[in-house]
Enzyme design. Structure first.
Site, PDB file in Angstrom:
ATOM      1  N   LYS A   1       0.822  -1.275   0.295  1.00  0.00           N
ATOM      2  CA  LYS A   1      -0.400  -0.229   0.241  1.00  0.00           C
ATOM      3  C   LYS A   1       0.762   1.344   0.280  1.00  0.00           C
ATOM      4  CE  LYS A   1      -3.331  -0.965  -0.977  1.00  0.00           C
ATOM      5  NZ  LYS A   1      -3.441  -2.034  -1.956  1.00  0.00           N
TER       6      LYS A   1
ATOM      7  N   HIS B   1       7.487  -7.453  -2.050  1.00  0.00           N
ATOM      8  CA  HIS B   1       7.302  -6.653  -1.277  1.00  0.00           C
ATOM      9  C   HIS B   1       7.923  -6.843  -0.255  1.00  0.00           C
ATOM     10  CE1 HIS B   1       3.339  -4.664  -2.048  1.00  0.00           C
ATOM     11  NE2 HIS B   1       2.874  -5.119  -1.874  1.00  0.00           N
TER      12      HIS B   1
ATOM     13  N   SER C   1      -5.583   2.599   4.008  1.00  0.00           N
ATOM     14  CA  SER C   1      -4.648   2.125   2.997  1.00  0.00           C
ATOM     15  C   SER C   1      -5.146   0.564   2.894  1.00  0.00           C
ATOM     16  CB  SER C   1      -4.102   2.833   1.905  1.00  0.00           C
ATOM     17  OG  SER C   1      -3.575   1.826   0.620  1.00  0.00           O
TER      18      SER C   1
HETATM   19  S1  PPS Z   1      -0.106  -3.318  -3.488  1.00  0.00           S
HETATM   20  O1  PPS Z   1      -1.549  -3.605  -3.152  1.00  0.00           O
HETATM   21  O2  PPS Z   1       0.601  -3.373  -1.972  1.00  0.00           O
HETATM   22  O3  PPS Z   1       0.189  -3.209  -4.966  1.00  0.00           O
HETATM   23  O4  PPS Z   1      -0.651  -1.136  -3.076  1.00  0.00           O
HETATM   24  P1  PPS Z   1      -0.113  -0.219  -3.446  1.00  0.00           P
HETATM   25  O5  PPS Z   1      -0.164   0.061  -5.572  1.00  0.00           O
HETATM   26  O6  PPS Z   1       1.508  -0.668  -3.125  1.00  0.00           O
HETATM   27  O7  PPS Z   1      -0.742   1.125  -2.973  1.00  0.00           O
HETATM   28  C1  PPS Z   1      -1.761   1.440  -3.543  1.00  0.00           C
HETATM   29  C2  PPS Z   1      -2.333   2.788  -3.046  1.00  0.00           C
HETATM   30  O8  PPS Z   1      -1.343   3.466  -3.855  1.00  0.00           O
HETATM   31  C3  PPS Z   1      -2.446   4.456  -4.255  1.00  0.00           C
HETATM   32  N1  PPS Z   1      -2.688   5.105  -5.683  1.00  0.00           N
HETATM   33  C4  PPS Z   1      -1.820   6.364  -6.066  1.00  0.00           C
HETATM   34  N2  PPS Z   1      -1.529   7.538  -5.605  1.00  0.00           N
HETATM   35  C5  PPS Z   1      -1.000   8.118  -5.964  1.00  0.00           C
HETATM   36  N3  PPS Z   1      -1.384   8.573  -7.607  1.00  0.00           N
HETATM   37  C6  PPS Z   1      -1.216   7.319  -8.260  1.00  0.00           C
HETATM   38  N4  PPS Z   1      -1.511   8.002  -9.413  1.00  0.00           N
HETATM   39  C7  PPS Z   1      -1.723   6.005  -7.896  1.00  0.00           C
HETATM   40  N5  PPS Z   1      -1.946   5.031  -7.807  1.00  0.00           N
HETATM   41  C8  PPS Z   1      -1.943   4.362  -6.766  1.00  0.00           C
HETATM   42  C9  PPS Z   1      -3.545   3.728  -4.559  1.00  0.00           C
HETATM   43  O9  PPS Z   1      -5.218   4.674  -4.400  1.00  0.00           O
HETATM   44  C10 PPS Z   1      -2.979   3.391  -2.580  1.00  0.00           C
HETATM   45  O10 PPS Z   1      -3.891   4.371  -1.878  1.00  0.00           O
HETATM   46  P2  PPS Z   1      -5.396   4.501  -0.872  1.00  0.00           P
HETATM   47  O11 PPS Z   1      -4.895   5.605  -0.051  1.00  0.00           O
HETATM   48  O12 PPS Z   1      -5.891   3.367  -0.259  1.00  0.00           O
HETATM   49  O13 PPS Z   1      -5.755   5.573  -2.030  1.00  0.00           O
END
Ligand code: PPS
Length: 303
Positions: free
Chosen positions: A47, A102, A132
């Site tokens: 996340k 991860h 998240s």
């Molecule tokens: S995972 O399941 O571990 O692979 O998740 P991960 O991709 O690491 O994290 C998901 C969060 O990243 C946010 N996200 C973004 N934030 C800003 N800009 C962009 N372009 C973007 N892409 C993915 C996603 O919305 C998740 O955060 P939260 O706070 O839940 O919205």
């Protein structure tokens, strides 16, 4: 290997999401996985911006991705190393091979210590990671559902989640940074200035981009554009009823400081206490609110 519960498998002190492992042999042998000099790993605690960085790298490396002339999803361009391994043979993947993971520093392939292959480590302020992760854990059938934030925060602060303890993950990678060829990126800085972040990443990857390319990458890596892009938003995974528990999205909110809407004053104080205790000697910079430049806990990262 030790089964902690239905969802977690502990291997060498690290909790894997057992429901997402489809190749135990691979996990047991991944430290010896042969690394090629031009391999690139995106490494994150869950996340923290994995999907986002997968999209940025897909756009940097593949013209067909930038121009949308090829309909390949980011998860197929940059597969997860340890989870839901596709039926592809990693060894035969065309180079440069790009992976997302991860893993903690001590479980990655030893060959990464030759310092030729590259690692991009993306970190995010842990209160937003917590929020998240809480939503994600209730969204995915693969994770243990939690009744409320209090219950999840308990698990998170004890490291009884997939990815184990956030503090150990980041500390481990930070303290061992000199063993690897690694670039630290901060989610909040990517959010504040995506263009500079793309340039920083492409420079680390030694990829030359035209002004036009940079513009196309920045445009397609914004939260709004990714959310509506089936190549990048992971919705297909959630279309599978075996995976989705409730309504929700991988691309949930994508903001900095959402924790303020979710944590009670007591929860926040408790978190701050643990953070201060665990991170006092880790000089990484954290941004807790997008309007805030620095915070009282940590100073600028030094390499
Ligand atoms: S995972 O399941 O571990 O692979 O998740 P991960 O991709 O690491 O994290 C998901 C969060 O990243 C946010 N996200 C973004 N934030 C800003 N800009 C962009 N372009 C973007 N892409 C993915 C996603 O919305 C998740 O955060 P939260 O706070 O839940 O919205």
């Amino acid at each position: 290997m030790e089964n902690i519960n239905k969802y977690l498998l502990n291997y060498k002190g690290y909790n894997f999401l057992s429901t997402a492992i489809n190749d135990i042999d691979f996990i047991e042998n991944m430290e010896d996985f042969e690394i090629q000099d031009d391999d690139v790993f995106i490494i994150t605690y869950p996340k923290s911006g994995t999907i986002w960085t997968q999209q940025i790298l897909s756009l940097i490396y593949f013209e067909e991705h930038r121009n949308s002339t090829e309909n390949v999803k980011t998860i197929d361009r940059i597969p997860f190393f340890e989870y839901i391994r596709p039926k592809m043979d990693f060894v035969k993947r065309p180079s440069p091979r790009l992976f997302a993971s991860h893993l903690p520093y001590y479980l990655v392939p030893k060959g990464l210590k030759s310092k030729k292959a590259k690692i991009i480590y993306v970190y995010r302020n842990p209160k937003d990671v917590l929020i998240s992760y809480f939503h994600f854990t209730n969204l995915m059938v693969l994770c243990e559902a939690m009744d409320n934030m209090e219950q999840f925060m308990e698990k998170f602060l004890e490291g009884k989640v997939a990815g184990s303890l956030w503090f150990d993950h980041i500390r481990g990678w930070y303290e061992h940074r000199h063993d690897f060829n690694i670039l630290f990126m901060m989610y909040e800085e990517m959010k504040k200035d995506l263009r500079s972040s793309v340039l920083k990443i492409s420079s680390f990857l030694e990829k030359e981009l035209s002004e036009e390319d940079v513009e196309a990458i920045v445009k397609q890596a914004t939260f709004q554009n990714m959310k509506s892009d089936p190549k990048a938003n992971y919705e297909e995974i959630l279309n599978n009823e075996l995976w989705k528990r409730t309504e929700g999205h991988f691309m949930r909110k994508g903001v900095v400081g959402d924790w303020k809407r979710h944590l009670t004053v007591e929860q926040n104080e408790r978190f701050d206490k643990v953070f201060q205790r665990k991170m006092q000697d880790v000089p990484l910079k954290f941004i807790w609110d997008i309007n805030e430049e620095e915070n009282q806990f940590n100073s600028q990262i030094t390499y």
